[in-house]
Design a protein around this motif. Sequence first.
Motif, PDB file in Angstrom:
ATOM      1  N   ARG A   1      17.399 -35.057  26.220  1.00  0.00           N
ATOM      2  CA  ARG A   1      18.212 -36.050  25.527  1.00  0.00           C
ATOM      3  C   ARG A   1      17.536 -36.684  24.311  1.00  0.00           C
ATOM      4  NH1 ARG A   1      18.645 -35.752  30.527  1.00  0.00           N
ATOM      5  NH2 ARG A   1      17.213 -37.382  31.126  1.00  0.00           N
TER       6      ARG A   1
ATOM      7  N   LYS B   1      20.541 -35.036  19.745  1.00  0.00           N
ATOM      8  CA  LYS B   1      21.956 -35.221  20.045  1.00  0.00           C
ATOM      9  C   LYS B   1      22.636 -33.857  20.023  1.00  0.00           C
ATOM     10  CE  LYS B   1      21.892 -39.831  18.217  1.00  0.00           C
ATOM     11  NZ  LYS B   1      22.119 -40.676  17.066  1.00  0.00           N
ATOM     12  N   SER B   2      22.422 -33.097  21.122  1.00  0.00           N
ATOM     13  CA  SER B   2      23.007 -31.764  21.226  1.00  0.00           C
ATOM     14  C   SER B   2      23.210 -31.427  22.698  1.00  0.00           C
ATOM     15  CB  SER B   2      22.083 -30.715  20.586  1.00  0.00           C
ATOM     16  OG  SER B   2      20.921 -30.551  21.373  1.00  0.00           O
TER      17      SER B   2
ATOM     18  N   GLU C   1      20.734 -32.177  26.005  1.00  0.00           N
ATOM     19  CA  GLU C   1      21.296 -32.816  27.205  1.00  0.00           C
ATOM     20  C   GLU C   1      21.029 -31.977  28.445  1.00  0.00           C
ATOM     21  OE1 GLU C   1      22.992 -35.780  27.767  1.00  0.00           O
ATOM     22  OE2 GLU C   1      22.509 -36.357  25.713  1.00  0.00           O
TER      23      GLU C   1
END
Length: 164
Positions: free
Chosen positions: A121, A124-125, A129
Motif C-alpha cells: 500500500r 496507489k495501485s 494493494e
Amino acid sequence: MLTYELGQPADAERRACCWEENATPEWTAGVLGLRVPETATDRRAGLHSNVQYDVALLTFTVSTAEADRFLQPLLREGAQMARNRHPEKPGYTRSDGFTHLGLPEPETFTEGMRITSVCPREAKSPESEALRLCAKIHAHEFQPGTTRVYVWAGSDAPLQKPTT
C-alpha cells in the motif's frame, strides 16, 4: 581424505539449513501477493525458515520492458530504482539468499543493476494493494533487453508453508 579449513563445514551446513521443500514460483508469488508476468522464464523460488524470521525468494527473467511494467506499479509516486553503488564482493553469499537457487547474489552486480524496496500500500495501485510483505527488489539487465528480477521478502512472523 577431504579436509576443510576451520568454519567451512559450519558455513556449508548453515547455507543448506532451513529451506522448505515445494516452494514453487507460483506458490511463492501467491504468498507475496505478486503476479509474475506470463512471459517470465527461468522462474525460481525458495522459502527459508528459522526461529528468527522467514524469507521468501522469487526470481524470474523477462524482457526489460516487461520488468519495468511489473515494477512500476509497486513504486511510490515519483520513486525511481537506484543503482548499486556499494556492491558486495564477487562470491558473496548469505544463508537466506539466491545462491540457494543457483544464482549469484544480486548485491554483487553493478552493471545494469537497479534496486528498490517496496511495502504494501505504499503506491496507489492494485499491485501495491495486493502486496503482502515488504520486499527488496533487484532488477538486473544482464544482457541488452533482458532482465532478471530478484524479490527478497522477510517476515518476523512465520510464513505459511507450502503443502507437500
